[in-house]
Scaffold this motif. Structure first.
Motif, short mmCIF file in Angstrom:
data_model
loop_
_atom_site.label_atom_id
_atom_site.label_comp_id
_atom_site.label_asym_id
_atom_site.label_seq_id
_atom_site.Cartn_x
_atom_site.Cartn_y
_atom_site.Cartn_z
N UNK A 84 0.83 -1.21 0.00
CA UNK A 84 0.00 0.00 0.00
C UNK A 84 0.87 1.25 0.00
N UNK A 85 1.95 1.24 0.77
CA UNK A 85 2.87 2.39 0.78
C UNK A 85 3.55 2.55 -0.57
N UNK A 86 3.84 1.43 -1.24
CA UNK A 86 4.43 1.51 -2.58
C UNK A 86 3.46 2.15 -3.56
N UNK A 87 2.19 1.80 -3.46
CA UNK A 87 1.17 2.42 -4.32
C UNK A 87 1.10 3.92 -4.06
N UNK A 88 1.08 4.31 -2.78
CA UNK A 88 1.04 5.74 -2.44
C UNK A 88 2.29 6.46 -2.93
N UNK A 89 3.44 5.79 -2.87
CA UNK A 89 4.68 6.37 -3.38
C UNK A 89 4.53 6.73 -4.85
N UNK A 90 4.00 5.81 -5.66
CA UNK A 90 3.84 6.09 -7.09
C UNK A 90 2.78 7.15 -7.35
N UNK A 91 1.68 7.11 -6.59
CA UNK A 91 0.65 8.14 -6.76
C UNK A 91 1.22 9.52 -6.43
N UNK A 92 2.05 9.58 -5.40
CA UNK A 92 2.63 10.87 -5.02
C UNK A 92 3.53 11.41 -6.13
N UNK A 93 4.24 10.53 -6.84
CA UNK A 93 5.05 10.98 -7.97
C UNK A 93 4.16 11.52 -9.09
#
Length: 348
Positions: A294-303
């Motif tokens: 989930x944190x990895x998904x948020x990382x990409x969304x933030x980019x």
């Protein structure tokens, strides 16, 4: 007439009607600075997550005060980005530990359900070529489709008998295999591997290997360090460089591969629940794996929303265990030929 206790909300019982809870919290009433400092992200990013996840978080309920999607997202972001245990974060934002746990679980599963939407390799030729061009611009390494490495995230011991999650430092962890592009966006993330597995074994068993051997592009490769075996689709450094071309190849390889290390540091910095400084993830391996993803998904969304991947300082508390691998060249003659051709064509 007595009111049955079963119908009362646990937050109402714990805090009373006068307590200021997140259900009364309004995003428009606070500054972006407050949201970033408390939940890690600005207002528009949080609104985007509400639109993205709202349907999944608005499940039918018998409770008279169902927690809104906005509240659930704020609670989960607070946990992901602060690294605080749920009791402490729940006290700070005005919901019980039980409700905090439900919020984190609900938001985590909603993000995991959308992982393939945000974490994937490009498919169209123009985007693939742009990917290669971005990597080439870093240090002159051609044909790179991504850089791959593993990182460990500390978890609580599943049970006394299960040693599969004990890594080489004697700590319980998940060994997470990830690939990123030149910007630090993740192209692949497998977060469920037991910490006892060495990196080369993780890659051998990973879906990533199957993808590259059967599906993905044949005119490029990943870059991996010496903990992996050389493959036709995975270029590793030379163990003992001897010629100027080999030295140039190793230097370009190292400078390019460094992107994944910087990405790991950034993810740990932004999502402090993963960095080990506030303790291990207090969940089963499966739930811990989902939180990491989930944190990895948020990382990409933030980019995608323009948040600078390199803006946060490095804070990682738990260092990756040193791999005790033997430095040796691959027995794959075709892989050796591909690397030698790369040396002669681009670094001689």
């Amino acid at each position: 007439m007595a009111v049955p206790i079963a119908v009362l909300d646990c937050d109402l019982l714990l805090y009373g009607r006068g307590h200021r809870t997140l259900d009364r919290f309004k995003l428009e009433d606070v500054t972006d600075e407050y949201l970033v400092s408390t939940y890690g992200f600005h207002r528009q990013f949080i609104y985007y997550l509400v639109d993205l996840l709202g349907a999944s978080l608005s499940r039918p309920t018998q409770r008279s005060r169902a927690i809104s999607p906005e509240t659930q997202i704020l609670a989960a972001l607070g946990f992901y980005t602060s690294g605080s245990f749920q009791t402490r974060m729940g006290d700070a934002i005005g919901i019980s530990q039980a409700s905090m746990s439900r919020c984190v679980a609900n938001v985590t599963e909603a993000l995991v359900e959308r992982a393939s939407q945000f974490i994937h390799f490009p498919e169209d030729e123009a985007t693939v070529q742009s990917l290669k061009d971005d990597f080439y611009g870093l240090a002159g390494m051609p044909g790179v489709l991504g850089v791959v490495d593993c990182t460990h995230v500390a978890i609580k011991a599943p049970n006394a008998e299960d040693l599969s999650y004990v890594n080489r430092k004697g700590l319980h962890s998940l060994n997470c295999l990830m690939v990123c592009d030149a910007r630090g966006a993740l192209l692949s993330a497998e977060t469920h591997w037991p910490g006892s597995l060495p990196d080369c074994t993780v890659l051998q068993q990973a879906a990533l290997t199957s993808q590259f051997e059967t599906e993905l592009h044949k005119d490029g490769w990943l870059l991996g360090d010496s903990s992996f075996f050389l493959q036709t689709w995975l270029m590793t450094p030379l163990h003992i460089p001897e010629t100027p071309a080999e030295y140039r190849y190793n230097m370009a390889h190292s400078a390019t591969h460094n992107v994944i290390e910087r990405t790991f540091r950034t993810i740990r910095s932004r999502f402090r629940c993963l960095d080990g400084s506030k303790g291990t993830l207090q969940y089963s391996p499966e739930k811990s794996s989902h939180i990491i993803l989930a944190c990895c998904v948020l990382h990409n969304i933030s980019l995608e929303h323009g948040l600078d991947v390199w803006s946060s300082p490095a804070t990682g508390h738990m260092e990756q265990p040193e791999e005790e691998y033997e430095q040796m060249e691959s027995m794959d003659s075709e892989a050796c030929r591909v690397r030698q051709e790369l040396l002669l064509t681009h670094f001689s």
